[in-house]
Design an enzyme around this catalytic site. Sequence first.
Site, short mmCIF file in Angstrom:
data_model
loop_
_atom_site.label_atom_id
_atom_site.label_comp_id
_atom_site.label_asym_id
_atom_site.label_seq_id
_atom_site.Cartn_x
_atom_site.Cartn_y
_atom_site.Cartn_z
N MET A 172 0.84 -1.19 0.00
CA MET A 172 0.00 0.00 0.00
C MET A 172 0.87 1.24 0.00
SD MET A 172 -2.88 1.44 -0.06
CE MET A 172 -2.95 3.23 -0.14
N GLU A 219 5.05 0.60 -5.84
CA GLU A 219 4.66 1.49 -4.74
C GLU A 219 5.44 2.80 -4.78
OE1 GLU A 219 2.00 0.66 -3.21
OE2 GLU A 219 2.06 -1.26 -4.26
#
Length: 911
Positions: free
Chosen positions: A328, A363
């Site tokens: 994330m 990411e």
Amino acid sequence: MSQGNECSFSRRETLLNFGRRACFLLIGPIAYTLVPSSKSAEATTTTRPQGEDMSPEDVPSSHDRYRLPRHVIPTRYDLRLEPDLAAATFAGHVTITITVKQTTRTILLNAIDLVLQSAMAEDANQRQFKALIELEQKTQRVGLSFHEPIQPGEWRLHLSFHGKLNDQLRGFYRSTYKDASGTPQTLAATQFEATDARRAFPCWDEPDFKAVFATTLVIDPDLTAISNTSAISESLEGNKKLVRFADTIKMSTYLVAFVVGRMEGTEPVWVGKTSLRLWTVPGKQPLTPFGQDIAVASLKFFEDYYGIPYPGDKLDLVAIPDFASGAMENLGAITFRETALLVDRRIGTHAELERVADVVAHENAHMWFGDLVTMSWWNGLWLNEAFATFMEMLAVDAWKPEWKRWESFSVARAAAFSVDGLVSTRPIEYPVHAPKDADAMFDILTYEKGASILRMLEQHIGPTVFRDGVRQYLRAHAFANADTNDLWAALGTVASQPVPELMNGWIFQPGFPLVTAEIRHRELRLSQQRFTYISQASASEQLWQIPVQIRLVIGNRTEHRRLLLTEREMTIGLPAGVTSVFVNEGGHGFYRVRYRNSLLEQLLDQGLDRLEAIERFALISDTWATTVAGLMPLPEYLRLTVHFKNERDKNVWAVLLDSFSFLKRIISSEDREALETFVRAGVKPAIDELGWDARSGESDLIRQLRGDLLGALGKLGNDVATQQEATERYRRFRKDPATADSNVVPALVAILAHTGDEARYAEFLELYRTASTPQEERRYLFSLVSFRHKELLASTLARTINGEIRTQDAPFIVGALLTNVYGRELAWDFVKANWDQMDRLFPKQGLRRMCGGIVGLATSELEQDVRSFFATRKIDLGGKTLDQYLEQLRVAVAFREREGRTLGTAFANAL
């Protein structure tokens, strides 16, 4: 966010963030009038009936009950949180600076799974107004009602609340692990994308409500706290440690992050002015060097490519033992599943190292695409995820050109084709209303299809022009939000081309084209129609603007043609002496190609070695797709595969082996031996050449191919000699790991599981429990899916709900078992019997991906049962997810019904 990629039935499938239905606790059943006060007091809280909507003043989209009005805008959050790891709870207070644009008596924001204790508004003169709190569960919103009108201007909201550290891997949740002594430990972590910041603190939880965040974490003194920015102070308050973090940039709520627990960090590495560190639970720091290398390399690459410095003040990459997604992109505090960040580079396979490199680069790319510039609403999620997927390929390809990442990306593009060829597919940009719909957007169409059309556009307008357009887009919308048209405008301006007209068809309409090529009277005729596995009348109405690259072979020379196919069909004159035509040169176009007349035979006669590996992949992938769609007879496809016996590209072999695996799922048990004979005939010549052992100077890609082919020969081919050799080599490997190349070890484990008995199962189960790396743990965990004895598979199923297998992995185990031809009926019965329990235990994104395994239930009887179950239970997976799974099952069953009776003879005749 990077997707999970934890099992074979879902390529990079995203694990997101949704869990069981939340329930507010009620405080005070009686509402009463509140008057202005200079002191805060307990607010009264009520809950509206589930079906009743709130009606605040001036809601711009009153028909959309999940959206917030725009007459109150947050600009800053001062957030204090105090997690209690032992009790699995947290207490919090947030002061939100807001700008009120028009007079109102109601302020509406998001909250769920929280107990709101008090709410108060403070004006510029420090007058305080207590609020009546009204909670609505269904829309996950809270209304603050005031007796006095809230006038336009700047205000501060003060909210106190508390909640639970949940076990659903969303919001503010707990993760558990065992330390070196075997003692259970707990840490707290966050996962807020798409709509779960509201589970940690009350907020305007929509991406275009960007604000500055200042976080303070109150923790036990022996713990570490990590958030988006650098810690600027630590102090003691009683027996607690207060860690204050610097202000963030202006950003969306879903990017806020905090991690609290016993953590160890690497020494900082500086990339320009940015300090970069990797964090793990104690004892796992030796697994960080590889991840650190790609983190540093990709951060440098992106700063150069974007022409904009990294927007944060530091960058931490944090490995979490329990994590639903792959990773994330929280600004400055990226969180990862351990398998996506930590790896032992000495023993990791090429696929495992590539996985870590891809996810870390993905990411890091988000720090600009997604964090600095964010889509306005979740329908534009592709602006974040497709670009990060595209950019990860660019960065890793620049870092490790020998890995040939754009060639292996063709496998991901083919996976996107498989979903986008469904009637029930959706456009890349698709309406989103409820939180569940937002979660469903994290799929292969957003990631892989989106990245594929970006690659196609980049190749069409040129890499330098494309890069300059991206730079202009980022500069124009930094610290703000943007939409698809903003990107097209920037690219079109720099390219001096009508990019919106070219690209809107690829973004806003579903599906993709099938380009049919045929020669008529020394002319090449190209035509387009929508490709679908199941025919539909409306498919012929769609048109795309298709960048087409063609290579003509004329004797010993070649010609290249570039054109834009915008109409239903077009004709191109050919020079004399053309001996072969290849459409989609370079393999970058997001379309299938079907060759008519003698064009396919001409390509084969010219020799497949004249095609690039990515083109050979496209040829066999397109041919297999048209076979599944019923446009080519299966015997013709099988005869085509025989031409690839001398193939030594791992990606080409990937599509061949995938097609054989598909056939294994749909054939009868009586025909299985014929398939095994066919597979052995195709794979064994390659293995005879490659052997079992790595050779000096061999590329990583060849080593991975060896492992893939050995696994296929031992399992799909059921080759007894390979199984016996694998048993002996695994015995030697357990004594001395240096005796086997790391890329062959997964094949050894898979073959031994396939042939294994109860003793082997017990051995692999213990190796899963005691694994020394995340990759080893995953390898032995998923080996439990490959056994054939039903008693052993039943044992694996039971472990998915008894707590032995982490909930981040359990739904993927069940989904994989649904595709195991030896245990799929057993697994389906288990799903039906335990659905309610799995719905409570599993993260909702995991449950959604688990359901993708129903494509393995490829018999008409099972299909009917599947449809009945989902219809009777009224199960909604969000978006069009369930419709797509059911259609994929229908495609498989229809193929079985069409081809099943002649499969045995088709295999024999193709040899």
